[in-house]
Design a protein around this motif. Structure first.
Motif, PDB file in Angstrom:
ATOM      1  N   ARG A 128       0.837  -1.202   0.000  1.00  0.00           N
ATOM      2  CA  ARG A 128       0.000   0.000   0.000  1.00  0.00           C
ATOM      3  C   ARG A 128       0.871   1.250   0.000  1.00  0.00           C
ATOM      4  NH1 ARG A 128      -3.173  -2.835   4.911  1.00  0.00           N
ATOM      5  NH2 ARG A 128      -4.069  -4.541   3.686  1.00  0.00           N
ATOM      6  N   VAL A 129       0.340   2.319  -0.569  1.00  0.00           N
ATOM      7  CA  VAL A 129       1.102   3.555  -0.702  1.00  0.00           C
ATOM      8  C   VAL A 129       0.299   4.718  -0.135  1.00  0.00           C
ATOM      9  CG1 VAL A 129       2.286   5.122  -2.285  1.00  0.00           C
ATOM     10  CG2 VAL A 129       2.196   2.665  -2.787  1.00  0.00           C
ATOM     11  N   VAL A 130       0.960   5.528   0.694  1.00  0.00           N
ATOM     12  CA  VAL A 130       0.399   6.788   1.176  1.00  0.00           C
ATOM     13  C   VAL A 130       1.018   7.894   0.325  1.00  0.00           C
ATOM     14  CG1 VAL A 130       0.298   8.407   3.109  1.00  0.00           C
ATOM     15  CG2 VAL A 130       0.028   5.944   3.506  1.00  0.00           C
ATOM     16  N   VAL A 131       0.178   8.689  -0.315  1.00  0.00           N
ATOM     17  CA  VAL A 131       0.643   9.728  -1.231  1.00  0.00           C
ATOM     18  C   VAL A 131       0.584  11.087  -0.536  1.00  0.00           C
ATOM     19  CG1 VAL A 131       0.332  10.791  -3.496  1.00  0.00           C
ATOM     20  CG2 VAL A 131      -0.234   8.369  -3.162  1.00  0.00           C
ATOM     21  N   VAL A 132       1.672  11.849  -0.637  1.00  0.00           N
ATOM     22  CA  VAL A 132       1.751  13.186  -0.051  1.00  0.00           C
ATOM     23  C   VAL A 132       1.955  14.199  -1.171  1.00  0.00           C
ATOM     24  CG1 VAL A 132       2.956  14.706   1.563  1.00  0.00           C
ATOM     25  CG2 VAL A 132       2.785  12.257   2.046  1.00  0.00           C
ATOM     26  N   ARG A 133       1.204  15.282  -1.116  1.00  0.00           N
ATOM     27  CA  ARG A 133       1.353  16.379  -2.066  1.00  0.00           C
ATOM     28  C   ARG A 133       1.311  17.695  -1.311  1.00  0.00           C
ATOM     29  NH1 ARG A 133      -3.464  17.593  -6.044  1.00  0.00           N
ATOM     30  NH2 ARG A 133      -4.073  18.948  -4.325  1.00  0.00           N
ATOM     31  N   ASP A 134       2.388  18.449  -1.398  1.00  0.00           N
ATOM     32  CA  ASP A 134       2.450  19.755  -0.730  1.00  0.00           C
ATOM     33  C   ASP A 134       2.053  19.647   0.746  1.00  0.00           C
ATOM     34  OD1 ASP A 134       3.291  20.996  -3.022  1.00  0.00           O
ATOM     35  OD2 ASP A 134       1.283  21.605  -3.639  1.00  0.00           O
ATOM     36  N   ARG A 135       2.575  18.622   1.431  1.00  0.00           N
ATOM     37  CA  ARG A 135       2.330  18.402   2.856  1.00  0.00           C
ATOM     38  C   ARG A 135       0.862  18.144   3.178  1.00  0.00           C
ATOM     39  NH1 ARG A 135       6.418  23.201   4.987  1.00  0.00           N
ATOM     40  NH2 ARG A 135       8.212  22.448   3.815  1.00  0.00           N
ATOM     41  N   ARG A 136       0.140  17.623   2.199  1.00  0.00           N
ATOM     42  CA  ARG A 136      -1.255  17.265   2.386  1.00  0.00           C
ATOM     43  C   ARG A 136      -1.468  15.838   1.915  1.00  0.00           C
ATOM     44  NH1 ARG A 136      -3.938  22.159   3.111  1.00  0.00           N
ATOM     45  NH2 ARG A 136      -5.987  21.392   2.534  1.00  0.00           N
ATOM     46  N   LEU A 137      -2.412  15.141   2.575  1.00  0.00           N
ATOM     47  CA  LEU A 137      -2.730  13.758   2.252  1.00  0.00           C
ATOM     48  C   LEU A 137      -4.210  13.630   1.938  1.00  0.00           C
ATOM     49  CD1 LEU A 137      -0.053  13.530   3.998  1.00  0.00           C
ATOM     50  CD2 LEU A 137      -0.870  11.261   4.656  1.00  0.00           C
ATOM     51  N   ARG A 138      -4.541  12.559   1.276  1.00  0.00           N
ATOM     52  CA  ARG A 138      -5.953  12.247   1.071  1.00  0.00           C
ATOM     53  C   ARG A 138      -6.470  11.489   2.290  1.00  0.00           C
ATOM     54  NH1 ARG A 138      -7.099   8.972  -3.923  1.00  0.00           N
ATOM     55  NH2 ARG A 138      -9.234   9.531  -3.400  1.00  0.00           N
ATOM     56  N   VAL A 139      -7.631  11.904   2.775  1.00  0.00           N
ATOM     57  CA  VAL A 139      -8.233  11.292   3.956  1.00  0.00           C
ATOM     58  C   VAL A 139      -9.693  10.989   3.652  1.00  0.00           C
ATOM     59  CG1 VAL A 139      -8.878  11.649   6.368  1.00  0.00           C
ATOM     60  CG2 VAL A 139      -6.673  12.493   5.534  1.00  0.00           C
ATOM     61  N   TRP A 193      -7.707  16.422  -0.349  1.00  0.00           N
ATOM     62  CA  TRP A 193      -6.330  16.618   0.115  1.00  0.00           C
ATOM     63  C   TRP A 193      -6.358  17.536   1.329  1.00  0.00           C
ATOM     64  CZ3 TRP A 193      -2.262  13.972  -1.884  1.00  0.00           C
ATOM     65  CH2 TRP A 193      -2.470  13.311  -3.098  1.00  0.00           C
ATOM     66  N   LEU A 194      -5.964  17.010   2.488  1.00  0.00           N
ATOM     67  CA  LEU A 194      -6.140  17.740   3.729  1.00  0.00           C
ATOM     68  C   LEU A 194      -4.823  17.845   4.497  1.00  0.00           C
ATOM     69  CD1 LEU A 194      -9.446  15.998   4.858  1.00  0.00           C
ATOM     70  CD2 LEU A 194      -9.221  18.238   3.796  1.00  0.00           C
ATOM     71  N   GLY A 195      -4.702  18.928   5.273  1.00  0.00           N
ATOM     72  CA  GLY A 195      -3.554  19.118   6.141  1.00  0.00           C
ATOM     73  C   GLY A 195      -3.850  18.675   7.557  1.00  0.00           C
TER      74      GLY A 195
END
Length: 315
Positions: A31-42, A92-94
């Motif tokens: 499984r992969v956790v993806v990070v974009r601009d210090r935000r993740l999908r939740v 995409w949440l911080g």
């Protein structure tokens, strides 16, 4: 390996394996956790995991093992790629937006992913000689082929303190200039070179609020990935009540009564308070609840004393 179900197993035993990222990317069930601009999908109060094949261009690292033992990778992606990153913006949440909703295991995945992703993006060249760095230890270190230096993800210690009055019935909070007076919080600051954490607490309160402290004690800590800090929480008693804001970083300081803190925690009080995801909020809530408990015990003691007095009179 971690033995508690609420602590992420970081799979340190796998980091030395050559090519472990490439191997795990090819394994079904990874499984992969993806990070974009210090935000993740939740979603549904959990960090979204995806298959490695759904991720395009990315910087990779090994996060560890998921709760059921499945391999868990980190992918730090650039904005708006033609992959999972193209998901709707609202997913995409911080940490400030979602941290209070996550259980301890999901929160640890979140903050670890953000901190490591920020390091992968920010530290690409050697600070000693400028040579481009090579990734090692499954994303947890970088090696400089130019001067042989080793680089690791850095954690910057910071302190945060809840200051109460001598009678324990008021809490001192400050408004940071960045918040423009809309929110009041505990006092915080980074540990400077040569300081202990205790020294930092005393210095920060003297600088920001002009107050001396006593009875300083450690409460708890919290990783705070902005981008890679560790907030170490304390509680202290003010040695005097003559306070003043420094006028630069802190624009106002206020003594708030227990009733005012209680109504503010309910969103109806005179000041705004930090988000539920922050250690500042926890320090404030813990102080308020401890006072409520003391009040309840005192009231119970008084009732018992009155009852005993009535019994004595009756005899």
């Amino acid at each position: 390996m971690s033995t508690r179900s609420d602590i992420l197993d970081r799979a340190a035993d796998l980091r030395a394996e050559p090519g472990v990222i490439e191997r795990l990317r090819a394994v079904e069930g990874t499984r992969v956790v993806v990070v974009r601009d210090r935000r993740l999908r939740v979603a549904d109060r959990a960090v979204v995991r995806v298959d490695a094949g759904q991720v395009g261009e990315a910087d990779w690292a090994l996060l560890g093992r998921d709760a059921d033992g499945a391999p868990l990778l980190l992918a730090s992606v650039p904005p708006q790629t033609e992959s999972i990153d193209a998901a709707p913006e609202e997913t995409w949440l911080g940490l400030r937006e979602v941290g209070g909703l996550l259980d301890p295991f999901e929160a640890e995945i979140f903050v670890t992913a953000v901190a490591v992703a920020a390091w992968l993006v920010d530290v690409r060249h050697c600070s000693r000689c400028g040579t481009e760095l090579e990734l090692r230890s499954a994303g947890w270190s970088r090696h400089c082929p130019g001067c042989d230096a080793q680089h690791f993800p850095r954690t910057d210690p910071a302190v945060i303190v809840a200051v109460e009055s001598a009678d324990g019935e008021r809490l001192l909070l400050g408004a940071n200039a960045a918040w423009r007076g809309t929110m009041y919080s505990c006092f915080a600051g980074f540990v400077e070179a040569g300081e202990s954490m205790e020294t930092t607490v005393h210095r920060e309160l003297a600088e920001e609020a002009g107050v001396r402290l006593r009875e300083l004690r450690y409460i708890s800590s919290q990783p705070w990935p902005y981008p890679r800090s560790l907030m170490v929480g304390f509680r202290a008693v003010a040695a005097d009540e003559n306070v003043r804001a420094d006028g630069e970083e802190i624009i106002d300081v206020r003594w708030l009564t227990r009733a005012e803190i209680g109504s503010s925690l309910d969103g109806e009080g005179p000041v705004g308070l930090p988000s539920r995801s922050s250690i500042a909020r926890k320090l404030i809530e813990d102080w308020y609840r401890a006072g409520e408990k003391r009040g309840a015990l005192s009231e119970r003691s008084e009732r018992c004393a009155e009852r005993a007095h009535r019994d004595d009179v009756a005899k």
